[in-house]
Scaffold this motif. Sequence first.
Motif, PDB file in Angstrom:
ATOM      1  N   HIS A  49       0.839  -1.205   0.000  1.00 22.21           N
ATOM      2  CA  HIS A  49       0.000   0.000   0.000  1.00 22.21           C
ATOM      3  C   HIS A  49       0.872   1.251   0.000  1.00 22.21           C
ATOM      4  O   HIS A  49       0.716   2.119   0.846  1.00 22.21           O
ATOM      5  N   ALA A  50       1.779   1.323  -0.963  1.00 19.98           N
ATOM      6  CA  ALA A  50       2.701   2.454  -1.046  1.00 19.98           C
ATOM      7  C   ALA A  50       1.928   3.751  -1.260  1.00 19.98           C
ATOM      8  O   ALA A  50       0.961   3.796  -2.026  1.00 19.98           O
ATOM      9  N   ASP A  51       2.362   4.791  -0.572  1.00 18.78           N
ATOM     10  CA  ASP A  51       1.773   6.118  -0.755  1.00 18.78           C
ATOM     11  C   ASP A  51       2.311   6.741  -2.035  1.00 18.78           C
ATOM     12  O   ASP A  51       3.517   6.707  -2.295  1.00 18.78           O
ATOM     13  N   PHE A  52       1.410   7.321  -2.809  1.00 17.49           N
ATOM     14  CA  PHE A  52       1.808   8.035  -4.024  1.00 17.49           C
ATOM     15  C   PHE A  52       2.358   9.391  -3.643  1.00 17.49           C
ATOM     16  O   PHE A  52       1.931   9.953  -2.647  1.00 17.49           O
ATOM     17  N   PRO A  53       3.262   9.942  -4.428  1.00 14.82           N
ATOM     18  CA  PRO A  53       3.968   9.383  -5.576  1.00 14.82           C
ATOM     19  C   PRO A  53       5.164   8.537  -5.124  1.00 14.82           C
ATOM     20  O   PRO A  53       5.657   8.685  -4.005  1.00 14.82           O
ATOM     21  N   TYR A  54       5.621   7.685  -6.041  1.00 12.29           N
ATOM     22  CA  TYR A  54       6.826   6.889  -5.782  1.00 12.29           C
ATOM     23  C   TYR A  54       7.430   6.461  -7.111  1.00 12.29           C
ATOM     24  O   TYR A  54       6.831   6.615  -8.167  1.00 12.29           O
ATOM     25  N   VAL A  55       8.636   5.900  -7.012  1.00 13.47           N
ATOM     26  CA  VAL A  55       9.377   5.436  -8.185  1.00 13.47           C
ATOM     27  C   VAL A  55       9.726   3.970  -7.966  1.00 13.47           C
ATOM     28  O   VAL A  55      10.069   3.573  -6.848  1.00 13.47           O
ATOM     29  N   THR A  56       9.632   3.184  -9.039  1.00 11.34           N
ATOM     30  CA  THR A  56      10.065   1.796  -8.975  1.00 11.34           C
ATOM     31  C   THR A  56      11.135   1.542 -10.035  1.00 11.34           C
ATOM     32  O   THR A  56      11.109   2.136 -11.118  1.00 11.34           O
ATOM     33  N   LEU A  57      12.069   0.665  -9.693  1.00 12.81           N
ATOM     34  CA  LEU A  57      13.055   0.202 -10.664  1.00 12.81           C
ATOM     35  C   LEU A  57      12.377  -0.870 -11.498  1.00 12.81           C
ATOM     36  O   LEU A  57      11.795  -1.808 -10.961  1.00 12.81           O
ATOM     37  N   GLY A  58      12.443  -0.726 -12.795  1.00 14.69           N
ATOM     38  CA  GLY A  58      11.701  -1.629 -13.670  1.00 14.69           C
ATOM     39  C   GLY A  58      12.586  -2.573 -14.453  1.00 14.69           C
ATOM     40  O   GLY A  58      13.615  -3.050 -13.967  1.00 14.69           O
ATOM     41  N   GLU A  59      12.178  -2.784 -15.666  1.00 12.88           N
ATOM     42  CA  GLU A  59      12.798  -3.762 -16.540  1.00 12.88           C
ATOM     43  C   GLU A  59      14.237  -3.396 -16.877  1.00 12.88           C
ATOM     44  O   GLU A  59      14.608  -2.232 -16.904  1.00 12.88           O
ATOM     45  N   ALA A  60      15.015  -4.442 -17.158  1.00 13.47           N
ATOM     46  CA  ALA A  60      16.400  -4.255 -17.600  1.00 13.47           C
ATOM     47  C   ALA A  60      16.653  -5.193 -18.772  1.00 13.47           C
ATOM     48  O   ALA A  60      16.238  -6.350 -18.761  1.00 13.47           O
ATOM     49  N   ARG A  61      17.309  -4.672 -19.772  1.00 13.55           N
ATOM     50  CA  ARG A  61      17.722  -5.474 -20.928  1.00 13.55           C
ATOM     51  C   ARG A  61      19.229  -5.300 -21.057  1.00 13.55           C
ATOM     52  O   ARG A  61      19.729  -4.169 -21.037  1.00 13.55           O
TER      53      ARG A  61
END
Length: 135
Positions: free
Chosen positions: A38-50
Motif C-alpha cells: 500500500h505504497a503512498d503516491f507518488p513513488y518510483v520503482t526500478l523496472g525492466e532491464a535489458r
Amino acid sequence: MSTATAALRAAIHDALTTDTALAAILGGAKVYDEPPRHADFPYVTLGEARVSDYSAGDETLQEHQLTLHAWSRQGGHKEAHMITGALLQALDDAPLSPDGHQLINLRFSLADIRREADGRTYHALVRFRAVTEPA
C-alpha cells in the motif's frame, strides 16, 4: 540478469534515494525495487532491464537498457513530469560506481507519461541506456 546489471541497479537506487530534489517531490526517499503493498503516491520503482553484449576488440562491455517507473495520483500530468525531470537530473550522465564494474556512460533515452486506465494514476516510464565494463 548480469552482475553488472545488479550492481548498476543498486547504484541507481542509492543515487535516487539520496537525491534531495527527487525526495522533495516524492515526499521522502520512496524509490523501490518492489513497492510496499500500500505504497503512498507518488513513488518510483526500478523496472525492466535489458542487457546485451557491447564488446569491441579486447574490451568486454555490456549495454544496459533500464526502465524506471514513476507513479503519481496528484496534479494531473504535472507531478509525473516533475518526477521525470528529477530522475533525469539525478541520473543523466551521473558518475555512479557500480560495485565491481566501471560505468562508461549513463544517458537518458526516452520518457513516456500517460494516464492509466483507472483515470486517477499517472505513470511515467523513463528509460536510460548505460554501458559498463568489469573493474
